[in-house]
Design a protein around this motif. Structure first.
Motif, PDB file in Angstrom:
ATOM      1  N   LEU A  26      16.126 -31.414 -69.777  1.00 13.09           N
ATOM      2  CA  LEU A  26      15.290 -32.459 -70.414  1.00 13.09           C
ATOM      3  C   LEU A  26      16.074 -33.597 -70.215  1.00 13.09           C
ATOM      4  CD1 LEU A  26      14.219 -30.231 -73.545  1.00 13.09           C
ATOM      5  CD2 LEU A  26      12.840 -31.028 -71.740  1.00 13.09           C
ATOM      6  N   ASP A  27      15.432 -34.558 -69.867  1.00 14.55           N
ATOM      7  CA  ASP A  27      16.028 -35.975 -69.850  1.00 14.55           C
ATOM      8  C   ASP A  27      16.339 -36.722 -71.140  1.00 14.55           C
ATOM      9  OD1 ASP A  27      16.135 -38.717 -67.775  1.00 14.55           O
ATOM     10  OD2 ASP A  27      15.510 -39.127 -69.743  1.00 14.55           O
ATOM     11  N   PRO A  28      17.497 -37.250 -71.409  1.00 12.27           N
ATOM     12  CA  PRO A  28      17.787 -37.707 -72.849  1.00 12.27           C
ATOM     13  C   PRO A  28      16.512 -38.638 -73.391  1.00 12.27           C
ATOM     14  CG  PRO A  28      19.659 -37.916 -71.372  1.00 12.27           C
ATOM     15  CD  PRO A  28      18.385 -37.527 -70.398  1.00 12.27           C
ATOM     16  N   SER A  29      16.024 -39.283 -72.561  1.00 16.73           N
ATOM     17  CA  SER A  29      14.931 -40.067 -73.199  1.00 16.73           C
ATOM     18  C   SER A  29      13.548 -39.665 -73.462  1.00 16.73           C
ATOM     19  CB  SER A  29      14.732 -41.436 -72.213  1.00 16.73           C
ATOM     20  OG  SER A  29      14.185 -41.007 -71.135  1.00 16.73           O
ATOM     21  N   VAL A  30      13.496 -38.209 -73.265  1.00 14.42           N
ATOM     22  CA  VAL A  30      12.107 -37.520 -72.975  1.00 14.42           C
ATOM     23  C   VAL A  30      11.306 -37.738 -74.379  1.00 14.42           C
ATOM     24  CG1 VAL A  30      12.617 -35.312 -73.553  1.00 14.42           C
ATOM     25  CG2 VAL A  30      10.635 -35.706 -71.937  1.00 14.42           C
ATOM     26  N   PHE A  31      11.909 -37.663 -75.472  1.00 16.92           N
ATOM     27  CA  PHE A  31      11.401 -37.693 -76.727  1.00 16.92           C
ATOM     28  C   PHE A  31      11.067 -39.220 -77.436  1.00 16.92           C
ATOM     29  CE2 PHE A  31      12.744 -33.207 -76.456  1.00 16.92           C
ATOM     30  CZ  PHE A  31      11.474 -32.802 -76.081  1.00 16.92           C
ATOM     31  N   GLN A  32      11.871 -40.034 -76.646  1.00 18.31           N
ATOM     32  CA  GLN A  32      12.100 -41.239 -77.442  1.00 18.31           C
ATOM     33  C   GLN A  32      10.572 -41.927 -77.651  1.00 18.31           C
ATOM     34  OE1 GLN A  32      14.848 -43.947 -75.523  1.00 18.31           O
ATOM     35  NE2 GLN A  32      16.372 -42.475 -75.690  1.00 18.31           N
ATOM     36  N   GLY A  33      10.133 -42.493 -78.815  1.00 15.49           N
ATOM     37  CA  GLY A  33       8.966 -43.037 -78.924  1.00 15.49           C
ATOM     38  C   GLY A  33       8.292 -41.993 -79.555  1.00 15.49           C
ATOM     39  N   ALA A  34       8.550 -40.785 -79.594  1.00 13.18           N
ATOM     40  CA  ALA A  34       7.498 -40.032 -80.342  1.00 13.18           C
ATOM     41  C   ALA A  34       8.041 -39.459 -81.619  1.00 13.18           C
ATOM     42  CB  ALA A  34       7.459 -38.571 -79.492  1.00 13.18           C
ATOM     43  N   SER A  35       8.436 -40.635 -82.419  1.00 15.90           N
ATOM     44  CA  SER A  35       9.052 -40.553 -83.708  1.00 15.90           C
ATOM     45  C   SER A  35       8.005 -39.740 -84.825  1.00 15.90           C
ATOM     46  CB  SER A  35       9.383 -42.032 -84.008  1.00 15.90           C
ATOM     47  OG  SER A  35       8.256 -42.812 -84.207  1.00 15.90           O
ATOM     48  N   ASN A  36       6.902 -39.485 -84.584  1.00 13.05           N
ATOM     49  CA  ASN A  36       6.228 -38.687 -85.758  1.00 13.05           C
ATOM     50  C   ASN A  36       6.280 -37.272 -85.263  1.00 13.05           C
ATOM     51  OD1 ASN A  36       4.870 -40.571 -87.765  1.00 13.05           O
ATOM     52  ND2 ASN A  36       4.103 -41.819 -86.029  1.00 13.05           N
TER      53      ASN A  36
END
Length: 330
Positions: A210-220
């Protein structure tokens, strides 16, 4: 007064039934403007006798193989359409033009493989279920820009990838189910547009990293399911920003280490909200961070005694939390 009420109800019933009519083999419920055709020998869409003001239509476990814009436009007030377990093989790009109030569309367990552009663009859909079909590719152009969709279920298909452009069109999405596909990777930053996403299911795919940035932005994100993949390593920053995550499953992967800092952002985990069982944990010097986290947070780990060492042989079968500090550098 009673006579007036009786006449009003009779008028409503007649309006719904179309002179008290109902499609053959189906059941009609006037009070909730609902038609149900369940497990009956239908081979064609039941147009004859279909009440014009139908708001909910269910056709399931039948042999119908096609549905057209003409069929649906006869029900301009339709809000929910459930077509579970039929034999639908294709959909028209104009299918939903005549149902401007449609919010829910369930196409579970059909034979859909290829869907045309704009197919879901003509109705204010909030929930779309395409579970258990034969879909191999997803096209962002299925949806309009700024789609109102909040629930999308694509589980049980044959997807090997997901285009980033898809999520850019779904800014209101709250639930995304991609489980039981063949996904090998997720594009970097792909979930950034999904600022309202609360539930993401990626169970049983072929993800090896999994790319380190894949969940960035999905803070909820509140629920994240990643079991039964092929994950071997996780970036220490993978879960940064996921402070609302209550439930995380990573069981059934190929993880041998938890990198230092990985679990620190997960401040809202429920009791037994983290599942890390069924992984080949290597209990060498690198296990110290994970060991300390487990000792401190035992109540947050599901089946904590079953998070066990696979190597070295001298510690194989031991639960990680049961190790003594002097055993961590074996």
């Amino acid at each position: 007064m009673r006579t007036g009420v009786g006449l009003a109800f009779l008028c409503l019933a007649c309006c719904f039934h179309g002179s008290l009519s109902c499609p053959a083999l189906c059941k009609c419920y006037p009070r909730r403007a609902e038609v149900v055709c369940n497990d009956v020998p239908l081979t064609e869409f039941p147009s004859q006798g279909l009440p014009k003001n139908t708001s909910l239509l269910t056709i399931q476990f039948t042999n119908i193989s096609s549905i057209s814009e003409h069929h649906l436009s006869a029900m301009p007030l339709l809000e929910g359409l459930h077509l579970y377990s039929n034999n639908l093989e294709s959909l028209s790009s104009h299918l939903l033009r005549g149902v401007p109030h449609l919010k829910t569309l369930d196409l579970t367990d059909n034979k859909l493989a290829h869907l045309p552009q704009d197919v879901f663009s003509h109705a204010p859909l909030q929930s779309l279920v395409l579970k258990s079909n034969l879909i191999e590719t997803v096209d962002a152009d299925w949806f309009p820009p700024n789609s109102s969709l909040t629930w999308l279920d694509l589980s049980g298909n044959r997807l090997t990838s997901i285009p980033s452009a898809l999520f850019q069109r779904l800014p209101h999405l709250e639930n995304l189910d991609l489980s039981y596909n063949r996904l090998e990777k997720l594009p970097p930053d792909s979930l950034k547009p999904l600022t309202r996403l609360e539930r993401l299911n990626l169970r049983n795919n072929k993800l090896s990293s999994l790319d380190p940035s894949v969940f960035q932005g999905a803070s909820n994100l509140t629920f994240l399911f990643l079991p039964e993949n092929r994950l071997e390593k996780l970036s220490p920053t993978l879960f940064q920003g996921l402070s609302k995550l209550r439930y995380l499953t990573l069981d059934g992967n190929q993880l041998s280490h938890v990198p230092p800092g990985l679990l620190d952002p997960l401040l809202s985990l429920d009791e037994e909200g983290l599942d890390l069982t069924v992984n080949p944990w290597l209990c060498d010097g690198k296990v110290e961070y994970f060991w300390r986290w487990l000792v401190k947070n035992k109540q947050k780990a599901f089946a904590e005694v079953n998070i066990i060492c696979a190597q070295p042989l001298s510690l194989a079968g031991r639960s990680i939390s049961s190790l003594m500090e002097n055993e961590l550098n074996v």
